[in-house]
Design an enzyme around this catalytic site. Structure first.
Site, PDB file in Angstrom:
ATOM      1  N   TYR A 148       0.825  -1.220   0.000  1.00 43.52           N
ATOM      2  CA  TYR A 148       0.000   0.000   0.000  1.00 43.52           C
ATOM      3  C   TYR A 148       0.858   1.269   0.000  1.00 43.52           C
ATOM      4  CZ  TYR A 148      -3.213   3.430   2.152  1.00 43.52           C
ATOM      5  OH  TYR A 148      -3.951   4.553   2.453  1.00 43.52           O
ATOM      6  N   LYS A 199     -15.027  -1.258  20.345  1.00 38.84           N
ATOM      7  CA  LYS A 199     -14.742  -2.200  21.445  1.00 38.84           C
ATOM      8  C   LYS A 199     -15.196  -1.628  22.784  1.00 38.84           C
ATOM      9  CE  LYS A 199     -10.816  -4.456  19.174  1.00 38.84           C
ATOM     10  NZ  LYS A 199      -9.370  -4.720  19.218  1.00 38.84           N
ATOM     11  N   GLN A 217       2.643   2.028  21.415  1.00 36.07           N
ATOM     12  CA  GLN A 217       2.906   2.592  20.083  1.00 36.07           C
ATOM     13  C   GLN A 217       2.121   3.907  19.941  1.00 36.07           C
ATOM     14  OE1 GLN A 217       0.989  -0.064  20.788  1.00 36.07           O
ATOM     15  NE2 GLN A 217      -0.092  -0.894  19.025  1.00 36.07           N
TER      16      GLN A 217
HETATM   17  P1  NAD Z   1     -12.500   4.266   2.278  1.00 37.23           P
HETATM   18  O1  NAD Z   1     -12.116   2.830   2.118  1.00 37.23           O
HETATM   19  O2  NAD Z   1     -13.633   4.576   3.180  1.00 37.23           O
HETATM   20  O3  NAD Z   1     -12.799   4.914   0.850  1.00 37.23           O
HETATM   21  C1  NAD Z   1     -12.165   4.487  -0.326  1.00 37.23           C
HETATM   22  C2  NAD Z   1     -13.256   4.199  -1.333  1.00 37.23           C
HETATM   23  O4  NAD Z   1     -12.641   3.760  -2.557  1.00 37.23           O
HETATM   24  C3  NAD Z   1     -14.203   3.071  -0.886  1.00 37.23           C
HETATM   25  O5  NAD Z   1     -15.525   3.531  -0.792  1.00 37.23           O
HETATM   26  C4  NAD Z   1     -14.048   2.017  -1.962  1.00 37.23           C
HETATM   27  O6  NAD Z   1     -15.250   1.337  -2.292  1.00 37.23           O
HETATM   28  C5  NAD Z   1     -13.540   2.836  -3.138  1.00 37.23           C
HETATM   29  N1  NAD Z   1     -12.917   1.957  -4.118  1.00 37.23           N
HETATM   30  C6  NAD Z   1     -12.076   0.907  -3.878  1.00 37.23           C
HETATM   31  N2  NAD Z   1     -11.800   0.275  -5.018  1.00 37.23           N
HETATM   32  C7  NAD Z   1     -12.481   0.931  -6.010  1.00 37.23           C
HETATM   33  C8  NAD Z   1     -12.603   0.722  -7.401  1.00 37.23           C
HETATM   34  N3  NAD Z   1     -11.967  -0.299  -8.022  1.00 37.23           N
HETATM   35  N4  NAD Z   1     -13.370   1.569  -8.112  1.00 37.23           N
HETATM   36  C9  NAD Z   1     -14.034   2.583  -7.504  1.00 37.23           C
HETATM   37  N5  NAD Z   1     -13.951   2.827  -6.170  1.00 37.23           N
HETATM   38  C10 NAD Z   1     -13.187   1.998  -5.437  1.00 37.23           C
HETATM   39  O7  NAD Z   1     -11.174   5.037   2.726  1.00 37.23           O
HETATM   40  P2  NAD Z   1     -10.987   6.538   3.215  1.00 37.23           P
HETATM   41  O8  NAD Z   1     -10.550   6.470   4.639  1.00 37.23           O
HETATM   42  O9  NAD Z   1     -12.150   7.360   2.849  1.00 37.23           O
HETATM   43  O10 NAD Z   1      -9.714   6.946   2.348  1.00 37.23           O
HETATM   44  C11 NAD Z   1      -9.816   7.782   1.195  1.00 37.23           C
HETATM   45  C12 NAD Z   1      -8.428   7.952   0.583  1.00 37.23           C
HETATM   46  O11 NAD Z   1      -7.542   8.503   1.571  1.00 37.23           O
HETATM   47  C13 NAD Z   1      -7.773   6.656   0.118  1.00 37.23           C
HETATM   48  O12 NAD Z   1      -7.046   6.902  -1.066  1.00 37.23           O
HETATM   49  C14 NAD Z   1      -6.824   6.305   1.233  1.00 37.23           C
HETATM   50  O13 NAD Z   1      -5.750   5.502   0.790  1.00 37.23           O
HETATM   51  C15 NAD Z   1      -6.380   7.684   1.689  1.00 37.23           C
HETATM   52  N6  NAD Z   1      -5.923   7.691   3.088  1.00 37.23           N
HETATM   53  C16 NAD Z   1      -6.821   7.541   4.101  1.00 37.23           C
HETATM   54  C17 NAD Z   1      -6.367   7.547   5.419  1.00 37.23           C
HETATM   55  C18 NAD Z   1      -7.299   7.371   6.577  1.00 37.23           C
HETATM   56  O14 NAD Z   1      -6.835   7.387   7.725  1.00 37.23           O
HETATM   57  N7  NAD Z   1      -8.604   7.240   6.359  1.00 37.23           N
HETATM   58  C19 NAD Z   1      -5.006   7.708   5.689  1.00 37.23           C
HETATM   59  C20 NAD Z   1      -4.119   7.838   4.625  1.00 37.23           C
HETATM   60  C21 NAD Z   1      -4.591   7.859   3.319  1.00 37.23           C
HETATM   61  N1  GDD Z   2      -6.994  -1.223  13.483  1.00 39.59           N
HETATM   62  C1  GDD Z   2      -6.773  -1.443  14.794  1.00 39.59           C
HETATM   63  N2  GDD Z   2      -7.700  -2.107  15.522  1.00 39.59           N
HETATM   64  N3  GDD Z   2      -5.622  -1.006  15.342  1.00 39.59           N
HETATM   65  C2  GDD Z   2      -5.436  -1.231  16.654  1.00 39.59           C
HETATM   66  C3  GDD Z   2      -6.377  -1.879  17.463  1.00 39.59           C
HETATM   67  C4  GDD Z   2      -7.568  -2.366  16.864  1.00 39.59           C
HETATM   68  O1  GDD Z   2      -8.441  -2.956  17.499  1.00 39.59           O
HETATM   69  N4  GDD Z   2      -5.895  -1.926  18.736  1.00 39.59           N
HETATM   70  C5  GDD Z   2      -4.705  -1.320  18.714  1.00 39.59           C
HETATM   71  N5  GDD Z   2      -4.404  -0.920  17.453  1.00 39.59           N
HETATM   72  C6  GDD Z   2      -3.134  -0.286  17.056  1.00 39.59           C
HETATM   73  C7  GDD Z   2      -2.459  -0.965  15.858  1.00 39.59           C
HETATM   74  O2  GDD Z   2      -1.756  -2.135  16.266  1.00 39.59           O
HETATM   75  C8  GDD Z   2      -1.511   0.148  15.403  1.00 39.59           C
HETATM   76  O3  GDD Z   2      -0.300   0.084  16.107  1.00 39.59           O
HETATM   77  C9  GDD Z   2      -2.280   1.430  15.776  1.00 39.59           C
HETATM   78  O4  GDD Z   2      -3.359   1.041  16.638  1.00 39.59           O
HETATM   79  C10 GDD Z   2      -2.865   2.171  14.572  1.00 39.59           C
HETATM   80  O5  GDD Z   2      -3.538   1.239  13.771  1.00 39.59           O
HETATM   81  P1  GDD Z   2      -4.405   1.659  12.477  1.00 39.59           P
HETATM   82  O6  GDD Z   2      -5.207   2.839  12.809  1.00 39.59           O
HETATM   83  O7  GDD Z   2      -5.130   0.424  12.013  1.00 39.59           O
HETATM   84  O8  GDD Z   2      -3.321   1.940  11.357  1.00 39.59           O
HETATM   85  P2  GDD Z   2      -1.956   2.799  11.201  1.00 39.59           P
HETATM   86  O9  GDD Z   2      -1.981   4.071  11.953  1.00 39.59           O
HETATM   87  O10 GDD Z   2      -0.806   1.889  11.498  1.00 39.59           O
HETATM   88  O11 GDD Z   2      -2.007   3.086   9.645  1.00 39.59           O
HETATM   89  C11 GDD Z   2      -3.189   3.736   9.163  1.00 39.59           C
HETATM   90  O12 GDD Z   2      -2.931   5.080   8.899  1.00 39.59           O
HETATM   91  C12 GDD Z   2      -2.236   5.353   7.713  1.00 39.59           C
HETATM   92  C13 GDD Z   2      -2.047   6.858   7.593  1.00 39.59           C
HETATM   93  O13 GDD Z   2      -1.465   7.401   8.714  1.00 39.59           O
HETATM   94  C14 GDD Z   2      -3.751   2.943   8.008  1.00 39.59           C
HETATM   95  O14 GDD Z   2      -5.127   3.254   7.852  1.00 39.59           O
HETATM   96  C15 GDD Z   2      -3.092   3.238   6.722  1.00 39.59           C
HETATM   97  O15 GDD Z   2      -3.848   2.669   5.660  1.00 39.59           O
HETATM   98  C16 GDD Z   2      -3.011   4.762   6.545  1.00 39.59           C
HETATM   99  O16 GDD Z   2      -2.378   5.061   5.336  1.00 39.59           O
END
Ligand code: NAD
Ligand code: GDD
Length: 333
Positions: A148, A199, A217
């Site tokens: 990713y 939770k 963390q």
């Molecule tokens: P999300 O999963 O809720 O939204 C992403 C959407 O993309 C989903 O609704 C999904 O159905 C759609 N999608 C996936 N595959 C597709 C396809 N083939 N065609 C059309 N649509 C498709 O995630 P989000 O949290 O809203 O994230 C939005 C953007 O921000 C993403 O690019 C994600 O990587 C980026 N981002 C989010 C976070 C976060 O913490 N939420 C952090 C870093 C980056």
């Molecule tokens: N998801 C999740 N669920 N995380 C948990 C939980 C649980 O029940 N309990 C503890 N954690 C801890 C994870 O082990 C991790 O160390 C931390 O919470 C944050 O987890 P996430 O929120 O799942 O992801 P992230 O911060 O490591 O990465 C996310 O953020 C990125 C951008 O900052 C992801 O969503 C990535 O996709 C995103 O790009």
């Protein structure tokens, strides 16, 4: 702004859904596109196409007659999800991203904003819970999150090349962990804030709560209202290099659990599970460049933003299984 036409991809997802509403409030005409409709409430987009953006022809349909493209569609989730299948996630996002930017330029879009991630930052800079906040220039030498994060970094460079070689206007925004109401809270894609809210809501006062890792963390978390405002401001800026979009309010995962427990009015015993995915040890955003470019940065404190988030998730969990939404989706030709 009614004469300005915006496309939001990923409009059926968390941030995209909020962004559609934000742009509508600003007076834009908005097309939403996603492979699915929004789960929790109907989209406020003027039109909503259900399309698979891995397919080049679908991207052509999505971008037609659009000036501003906010490209958020991605196969994504929390750390449990993005470490579950590097091949599938990388392949899906590569297809979506390259076809989308190609179609956007071909069909004459004026501006293209790409939603990148803090996951592009080198893992070697994130091995300490007391992490030095990450600044934009830290991205290289590269050592991103497998799959990713690597694909996001590649797409950032593709945006840069389109700007340099074709004069195509791009924006690259590195989101740090975003939370808020209407975000996924179960099913495997949920991130820590929503997972912890779920939770806590499902626990009895005095009971146990399972936490992934040792709870020490650290992360910073951004409320979705700040996120959509930041996205909009970055689109309006003339700035085409990558920008962080996050808060610099660092907190441990145990600290996050304590905040949510206090909102719920519950005393819970933490049970740490080091066998679950943990991602980097510490991650925080350095907002110096964001402040320089925009004169603005996210401002909603975590203790404040978690209140509506927790109450929304708790209410969802109380509700009986819902019938599918009557959304204004139309099939694209
Ligand atoms: P999300 O999963 O809720 O939204 C992403 C959407 O993309 C989903 O609704 C999904 O159905 C759609 N999608 C996936 N595959 C597709 C396809 N083939 N065609 C059309 N649509 C498709 O995630 P989000 O949290 O809203 O994230 C939005 C953007 O921000 C993403 O690019 C994600 O990587 C980026 N981002 C989010 C976070 C976060 O913490 N939420 C952090 C870093 C980056
Ligand atoms: N998801 C999740 N669920 N995380 C948990 C939980 C649980 O029940 N309990 C503890 N954690 C801890 C994870 O082990 C991790 O160390 C931390 O919470 C944050 O987890 P996430 O929120 O799942 O992801 P992230 O911060 O490591 O990465 C996310 O953020 C990125 C951008 O900052 C992801 O969503 C990535 O996709 C995103 O790009």
């Amino acid at each position: 702004m009614a004469d300005r036409r915006a496309l939001v991809t990923g409009a059926g997802g968390f941030i995209g859904h909020h962004l559609v509403r934000f742009l509508k409030d600003k007076g834009y005409w908005v097309r939403g596109v996603d492979i699915k409709e929004p789960e929790y409430e109907a989209s406020s987009a003027d039109e909503f196409y259900v399309l698979d953006l891995r397919v080049p022809e679908s991207c052509d349909v999505a971008v037609k007659d659009i000036q501003d493209i906010y490209h958020l569609a991605a196969d994504m989730g929390g750390i449990g999800y993005i470490t579950s299948s590097h091949a599938g996630i990388t392949l899906n996002n590569t297809k979506i991203n390259v076809h989308m930017i190609d179609a956007a330029r071909k069909f004459g879009a004026e501006r293209f904003l790409f939603s990148s991630s803090a996951c592009i930052y080198p893992q070697y800079l994130q091995r300490d819970a007391d992490v030095t906040p990450l600044k934009e220039d830290d991205a290289f030498p590269a050592d991103p999150e497998e799959g990713y994060g690597l694909e996001k970094l590649y797409m950032e460079k593709l945006c840069q090349y389109f700007t340099e070689d074709y004069g195509f206007e791009t924006r690259v925004v590195r989101f740090h962990n975003v939370y808020g109401p209407l975000g996924t809270y179960d099913g495997g894609r949920e991130k820590a804030p929503a997972a912890i809210c779920r939770k806590v809501a499902l626990s009895q006062d005095g009971g146990e709560i399972e936490i992934w890792g040792d709870g020490l963390q650290t992360r910073s978390f951004m409320h979705v209202d700040d996120c959509v405002e930041g996205i909009y401001r970055i689109m309006q800026s003339g700035y085409h290099l990558p920008l962080n979009l996050g808060t610099d309010e660092l907190i441990s995962v145990d600290g996050l659990v304590d905040l949510v427990s206090a909102i719920a009015g519950k005393r819970l015993i933490k049970r740490h599970d080091p066998s679950r995915p943990q991602g980097v040890r510490g991650r925080n955003s350095n907002n110096s460049r964001l402040r320089e470019v925009l004169g603005w940065e996210p401002r909603i404190m975590l203790a404040e933003g978690l209140v509506p988030t927790y109450h929304w998730i708790a209410k969802e969990l109380e509700a009986p299984a819902k019938a599918p939404l009557a959304a204004p989706a139309v099939a694209a030709e």
